[in-house]
Design a protein around this motif. Structure first.
Motif, PDB file in Angstrom:
ATOM      1  N   UNK A   1      26.985-101.199  26.964  1.00 16.71           N
ATOM      2  CA  UNK A   1      26.629-101.646  25.630  1.00 16.71           C
ATOM      3  C   UNK A   1      26.210-103.080  25.702  1.00 16.71           C
ATOM      4  N   UNK A   2      25.898-103.648  24.530  1.00 15.59           N
ATOM      5  CA  UNK A   2      25.467-105.032  24.492  1.00 15.59           C
ATOM      6  C   UNK A   2      26.557-105.981  24.945  1.00 15.59           C
ATOM      7  N   UNK A   3      27.854-105.500  24.895  1.00 17.82           N
ATOM      8  CA  UNK A   3      28.956-106.366  25.280  1.00 17.82           C
ATOM      9  C   UNK A   3      29.052-106.545  26.791  1.00 17.82           C
ATOM     10  N   UNK A   4      28.355-105.707  27.537  1.00 21.82           N
ATOM     11  CA  UNK A   4      28.463-105.780  28.993  1.00 21.82           C
ATOM     12  C   UNK A   4      27.485-106.765  29.607  1.00 21.82           C
ATOM     13  N   UNK A   5      26.736-107.485  28.805  1.00 17.67           N
ATOM     14  CA  UNK A   5      25.825-108.472  29.340  1.00 17.67           C
ATOM     15  C   UNK A   5      24.389-108.003  29.324  1.00 17.67           C
ATOM     16  N   UNK A   6      23.475-108.919  29.633  1.00 15.80           N
ATOM     17  CA  UNK A   6      22.060-108.581  29.563  1.00 15.80           C
ATOM     18  C   UNK A   6      21.652-107.651  30.693  1.00 15.80           C
ATOM     19  N   UNK A   7      20.689-106.771  30.458  1.00 14.19           N
ATOM     20  CA  UNK A   7      20.176-105.937  31.547  1.00 14.19           C
ATOM     21  C   UNK A   7      19.332-106.769  32.500  1.00 14.19           C
ATOM     22  N   UNK A   8      19.181-106.257  33.701  1.00 11.45           N
ATOM     23  CA  UNK A   8      18.394-106.911  34.729  1.00 11.45           C
ATOM     24  C   UNK A   8      17.219-106.007  35.072  1.00 11.45           C
ATOM     25  N   UNK A   9      16.026-106.573  35.070  1.00 10.71           N
ATOM     26  CA  UNK A   9      14.840-105.815  35.451  1.00 10.71           C
ATOM     27  C   UNK A   9      14.664-105.878  36.963  1.00 10.71           C
ATOM     28  N   UNK A  10      14.537-104.712  37.596  1.00 10.63           N
ATOM     29  CA  UNK A  10      14.346-104.666  39.040  1.00 10.63           C
ATOM     30  C   UNK A  10      13.212-103.705  39.361  1.00 10.63           C
ATOM     31  N   UNK A  11      12.469-104.029  40.402  1.00 14.82           N
ATOM     32  CA  UNK A  11      11.406-103.154  40.895  1.00 14.82           C
ATOM     33  C   UNK A  11      11.965-102.358  42.067  1.00 14.82           C
ATOM     34  N   UNK A  12      11.906-101.036  41.948  1.00 13.71           N
ATOM     35  CA  UNK A  12      12.426-100.135  42.969  1.00 13.71           C
ATOM     36  C   UNK A  12      11.398 -99.035  43.209  1.00 13.71           C
ATOM     37  N   UNK A  13      11.629 -98.239  44.236  1.00 15.12           N
ATOM     38  CA  UNK A  13      10.749 -97.101  44.473  1.00 15.12           C
ATOM     39  C   UNK A  13      11.046 -96.022  43.431  1.00 15.12           C
ATOM     40  N   UNK A  14      10.111 -95.111  43.194  1.00 14.45           N
ATOM     41  CA  UNK A  14      10.374 -94.033  42.226  1.00 14.45           C
ATOM     42  C   UNK A  14      11.614 -93.208  42.589  1.00 14.45           C
ATOM     43  N   UNK A  15      11.837 -92.945  43.882  1.00 13.09           N
ATOM     44  CA  UNK A  15      13.025 -92.176  44.267  1.00 13.09           C
ATOM     45  C   UNK A  15      14.298 -92.949  43.957  1.00 13.09           C
ATOM     46  N   UNK A  16      14.289 -94.262  44.191  1.00 14.78           N
ATOM     47  CA  UNK A  16      15.476 -95.059  43.868  1.00 14.78           C
ATOM     48  C   UNK A  16      15.723 -95.094  42.375  1.00 14.78           C
TER      49      UNK A  16
END
Length: 228
Positions: free
Chosen positions: A194-209
């Motif tokens: 939820x919003x209480x767990x902190x901001x999300x992080x954007x990461x670039x990964x492969x489609x399988x990951x």
């Protein structure tokens, strides 16, 4: 005996000097200056010959290069860029020729100093990643760690099961991406929470990951390990 008359001591007038005619004086001056004139003319002739024989400067084209090493995910600023003059044969096809074409864009991969920039090396500061990757937003188990992660870092994402047991690495060397300017990422993204767990992080990964992250997001906690 005849006596000669004596002078009274007066000094006789000097004879008037005769000036040479003007043309003769001019010829005399020119004769004295002949060596100087010859040296000047020879020097001028030598300069003309050297200039004629000197090859023209090599042709160059303006190319935007990096002023220093830049890691992936860096938003380029004017201090990161230099316009260099390169021979046409050394300039990559589609190389950028103006810094305005690179400023404000992000590097898709790690780039060393003096690298000529082409459009495929850069991405807009949006939800995009290097070629062959997709960008996902994950919520990490430790919000403090998420707040410290900067664009360009590489992460191994480990899924730790709530019930215990060995963790599973679901992504290797995921590239942290910058969030779009003014973006307000919604809840319910990969990684759960939820919003209480902190901001999300954007990461670039492969489609399988990305698929593995989605499969473990509801049943595991995601832990980030910074790697080289």
């Amino acid at each position: 005996m005849t006596t000669l008359p004596t002078t009274t001591g007066a000094t006789p007038r000097p004879l008037p000097s005769a000036r040479a005619p003007a043309p003769l004086r001019v010829r005399a001056v020119l004769w004295r200056l002949r060596l100087l004139c010859a040296a000047v003319l020879l020097g001028a002739a030598a300069g003309v010959v050297v200039h004629a024989l000197r090859p023209p400067p090599p042709a160059t084209v303006p190319v935007v290069t990096l002023a220093h090493d830049v890691p992936a995910g860096t938003v380029l600023a004017p201090g990161d860029l230099v316009v260099s003059a390169l021979p046409p044969a050394a300039a990559p096809v589609s190389a950028l020729s103006s810094t305005s074409a690179a400023e404000g864009r992000s590097t898709a991969v790690d780039l060393p100093a003096r690298t000529p920039l082409v459009a495929t090396m850069l991405v807009d500061a949006t939800l995009t990643g290097p070629t062959g990757t997709v960008v996902v937003a994950v919520r990490l188990d430790d919000p403090a760690v998420a707040a410290l992660l900067e664009p360009g870092l590489r992460l191994d994402l480990v899924a730790a099961r709530h019930e215990g047991g060995p963790g599973e690495t679901v992504a290797r060397r995921a590239l942290v991406r910058p969030a779009p300017p003014g973006a307000d990422l919604p809840d319910g993204l990969l990684g759960g929470g939820s919003a209480d767990t902190g901001p999300p992080v954007l990461v670039a990964v492969t489609p399988d990951e990305a698929v593995r992250i989605a499969e473990t997001s509801l049943s595991a906690r995601l832990v980030a390990v910074v790697v080289p």
